[in-house]
Enzyme design. Structure first.
Site, PDB file in Angstrom:
ATOM      1  N   ARG A  46      73.869  36.690  24.124  1.00 20.75           N
ATOM      2  CA  ARG A  46      73.133  35.409  24.034  1.00 20.75           C
ATOM      3  C   ARG A  46      74.034  34.325  23.437  1.00 20.75           C
ATOM      4  O   ARG A  46      74.053  33.187  23.912  1.00 20.75           O
ATOM      5  CB  ARG A  46      71.850  35.578  23.195  1.00 20.75           C
ATOM      6  CG  ARG A  46      70.805  36.470  23.857  1.00 20.75           C
ATOM      7  CD  ARG A  46      69.444  36.373  23.179  1.00 20.75           C
ATOM      8  NE  ARG A  46      69.405  36.847  21.813  1.00 20.75           N
ATOM      9  CZ  ARG A  46      69.213  38.115  21.450  1.00 20.75           C
ATOM     10  NH1 ARG A  46      69.031  39.052  22.359  1.00 20.75           N
ATOM     11  NH2 ARG A  46      69.185  38.458  20.158  1.00 20.75           N
ATOM     12  N   LYS A 136      59.902  20.592  20.549  1.00 22.11           N
ATOM     13  CA  LYS A 136      59.210  20.796  21.821  1.00 22.11           C
ATOM     14  C   LYS A 136      58.098  21.822  21.672  1.00 22.11           C
ATOM     15  O   LYS A 136      58.241  22.801  20.943  1.00 22.11           O
ATOM     16  CB  LYS A 136      60.190  21.301  22.882  1.00 22.11           C
ATOM     17  CG  LYS A 136      59.558  21.343  24.272  1.00 22.11           C
ATOM     18  CD  LYS A 136      60.255  22.295  25.198  1.00 22.11           C
ATOM     19  CE  LYS A 136      59.548  23.638  25.212  1.00 22.11           C
ATOM     20  NZ  LYS A 136      59.983  24.496  26.342  1.00 22.11           N
ATOM     21  N   GLU A 177      54.661  18.737  26.032  1.00 17.46           N
ATOM     22  CA  GLU A 177      54.848  19.353  27.359  1.00 17.46           C
ATOM     23  C   GLU A 177      53.599  20.069  27.847  1.00 17.46           C
ATOM     24  O   GLU A 177      53.381  21.246  27.549  1.00 17.46           O
ATOM     25  CB  GLU A 177      56.028  20.347  27.297  1.00 17.46           C
ATOM     26  CG  GLU A 177      56.299  21.032  28.627  1.00 17.46           C
ATOM     27  CD  GLU A 177      57.478  21.998  28.607  1.00 17.46           C
ATOM     28  OE1 GLU A 177      58.045  22.240  27.524  1.00 17.46           O
ATOM     29  OE2 GLU A 177      57.819  22.521  29.667  1.00 17.46           O
ATOM     30  N   LYS A 219      56.818  15.497  28.544  1.00 16.74           N
ATOM     31  CA  LYS A 219      57.544  16.405  29.453  1.00 16.74           C
ATOM     32  C   LYS A 219      56.535  17.030  30.406  1.00 16.74           C
ATOM     33  O   LYS A 219      55.989  18.104  30.128  1.00 16.74           O
ATOM     34  CB  LYS A 219      58.287  17.469  28.655  1.00 16.74           C
ATOM     35  CG  LYS A 219      59.011  18.499  29.517  1.00 16.74           C
ATOM     36  CD  LYS A 219      60.007  19.321  28.724  1.00 16.74           C
ATOM     37  CE  LYS A 219      60.591  20.426  29.593  1.00 16.74           C
ATOM     38  NZ  LYS A 219      61.724  21.119  28.961  1.00 16.74           N
TER      39      LYS A 219
HETATM   40  P1  13P Z   1      62.011  24.836  33.416  1.00 16.46           P
HETATM   41  O1  13P Z   1      62.795  23.592  33.719  1.00 16.46           O
HETATM   42  O2  13P Z   1      62.777  26.115  33.759  1.00 16.46           O
HETATM   43  O3  13P Z   1      60.641  24.799  33.973  1.00 16.46           O
HETATM   44  O4  13P Z   1      61.847  24.930  31.848  1.00 16.46           O
HETATM   45  C1  13P Z   1      61.373  23.826  31.192  1.00 16.46           C
HETATM   46  C2  13P Z   1      61.006  24.168  29.818  1.00 16.46           C
HETATM   47  O5  13P Z   1      59.925  23.896  29.383  1.00 16.46           O
HETATM   48  C3  13P Z   1      61.953  24.766  28.925  1.00 16.46           C
HETATM   49  O6  13P Z   1      61.934  23.969  27.772  1.00 16.46           O
END
Ligand code: 13P
Length: 347
Positions: A46, A136, A177, A219
């Protein structure tokens, strides 16, 4: 922390011609990605993989910010450079995913609610100590025959708003998001209706919790037909529906919208963003539209690397190409021919 400082960070995250690198996969999720290219999910692997991503020369030209995972923000590269230092050395703003995952929503089969509010104030304080400037939190909305329910949309919107308020209190910009999943047989019209409803609820809850919209980033997922839908939506159609959805739901005070890729393929994700920015140039839209992709930025990197240290440089180049194409798309200046130019360059 004043609103002005939050606003400055949020605006820097959506700087014109730049986007956000999402690399905040939890340990089980990165394990899936690594397994798909035959790499074992060990701490060393990782670290090696995330070093390839962040040490890419010139990454800071197209990438404004990087979303890290809890493990990464505490780790160092094999050379001993702490990841948050590496991010800053690249001229990139460090951020952190703070939700603890989407769990089954009680009494609502097939639906999820994102957890992580307990103890969040203390965790945020710790992340500030590591240099994080934004956070996030991802909520998941599933479209199926009987879903989404009101219960699911409201519970997730409420959690997102409480998370966002805690972030702003700690001086961190929240990335909010609400992801409407692409999985399913639904049409683009259903995706539109669900995304409008979800975003309306999210902004209602953000308002109720007193979140300052100037100091956050949305997002969202794009409005698109489900992966199993027989009528596939076209590029212009996705761009048109997504912009319309944003116009119906996102207040003008929000500085930027940074889309997730959600399982779209790499080129599609770039095309959709580009088409939206081309349309945006004809209208006067209040927010910047850019990317915050994980898979659509990382797919080629993983494919190229496959755990082979001798491929690290080529893997970095793959990331840089994709980041540049998306950065151009965020300005509406991407063209399909650039894909071939990029592939030639990578060989
Ligand atoms: P993806 O662009 O793979 O959908 O991932 C977005 C996400 O939320 C990761 O932070």
């Amino acid at each position: 922390m004043t609103l002005n400082a939050l606003r400055q960070t949020a605006e820097a995250m959506v700087e014109p011609g730049q986007g956000i690198l999402a690399m905040d996969e939890s340990t089980p999720t990165i394990g899936k990605r690594l397994k798909a290219v035959g790499v074992e999910n060990t701490e060393d692997n990782r670290i090696a993989y995330r070093t390839i991503l962040l040490d890419t020369p010139g990454l800071g030209e197209s990438i404004s910010s990087a979303i890290l995972y809890d493990e990464t923000i505490r780790q160092s590269t094999a050379e001993g450079e702490p990841f948050p230092e590496l991010v800053k050395r690249q001229g990139i703003i460090p951020g952190i995913k703070v939700d603890t995952g989407a769990k089954a929503l009680a009494l609502n089969a097939g639906e999820k609610v994102t957890e992580g509010l307990d103890g969040l104030r203390e965790r945020l304080e710790e992340y500030v100590g590591f240099g994080a400037q934004f956070c996030k939190w991802r909520a998941v909305i599933t479209i199926a025959e009987e879903t989404p329910s009101r219960a699911c949309i409201e519970a997730n919107a409420h959690a997102l708003a409480r998370y966002a308020a805690l972030c702003q209190e700690a001086g961190l910009v929240p990335i909010v998001e609400p992801e409407v999943l692409i999985n399913g047989a639904h049409t683009i019209e259903t995706s539109y209706a669900v995304t409008v409803e979800t975003q309306r609820q999210v902004f209602e809850q953000l308002y109720r919790q007193g979140v300052q919209l100037e100091g956050m980033i949305l997002k969202p997922s794009m409005v698109i037909s489900g992966t199993e839908c027989p009528q596939r939506s076209g590029v212009e159609q996705v761009a048109e529906a997504t912009l319309r959805c944003l116009q119906q739901t996102v207040p003008a005070a929000v500085p930027g919208v940074a889309f997730l890729s959600g399982g779209q393929d790499d080129v599609q994700a770039t095309q959709h963003l580009n088409a939206m920015n081309q349309m945006a140039a004809q209208r006067s839209l209040p927010w910047r539209l850019t990317f915050s992709y994980a898979r659509a930025l990382q797919n080629q990197v993983l494919e190229t690397w496959r755990g082979d240290a001798s491929k690290a440089e080529q893997a970095s180049e793959a990331l840089l190409h994709r980041a540049k194409l998306n950065a151009l798309a965020s300005l509406g200046k991407y063209a399909p021919e650039m894909e071939h130019a990029a592939q030639r360059g990578a060989r």
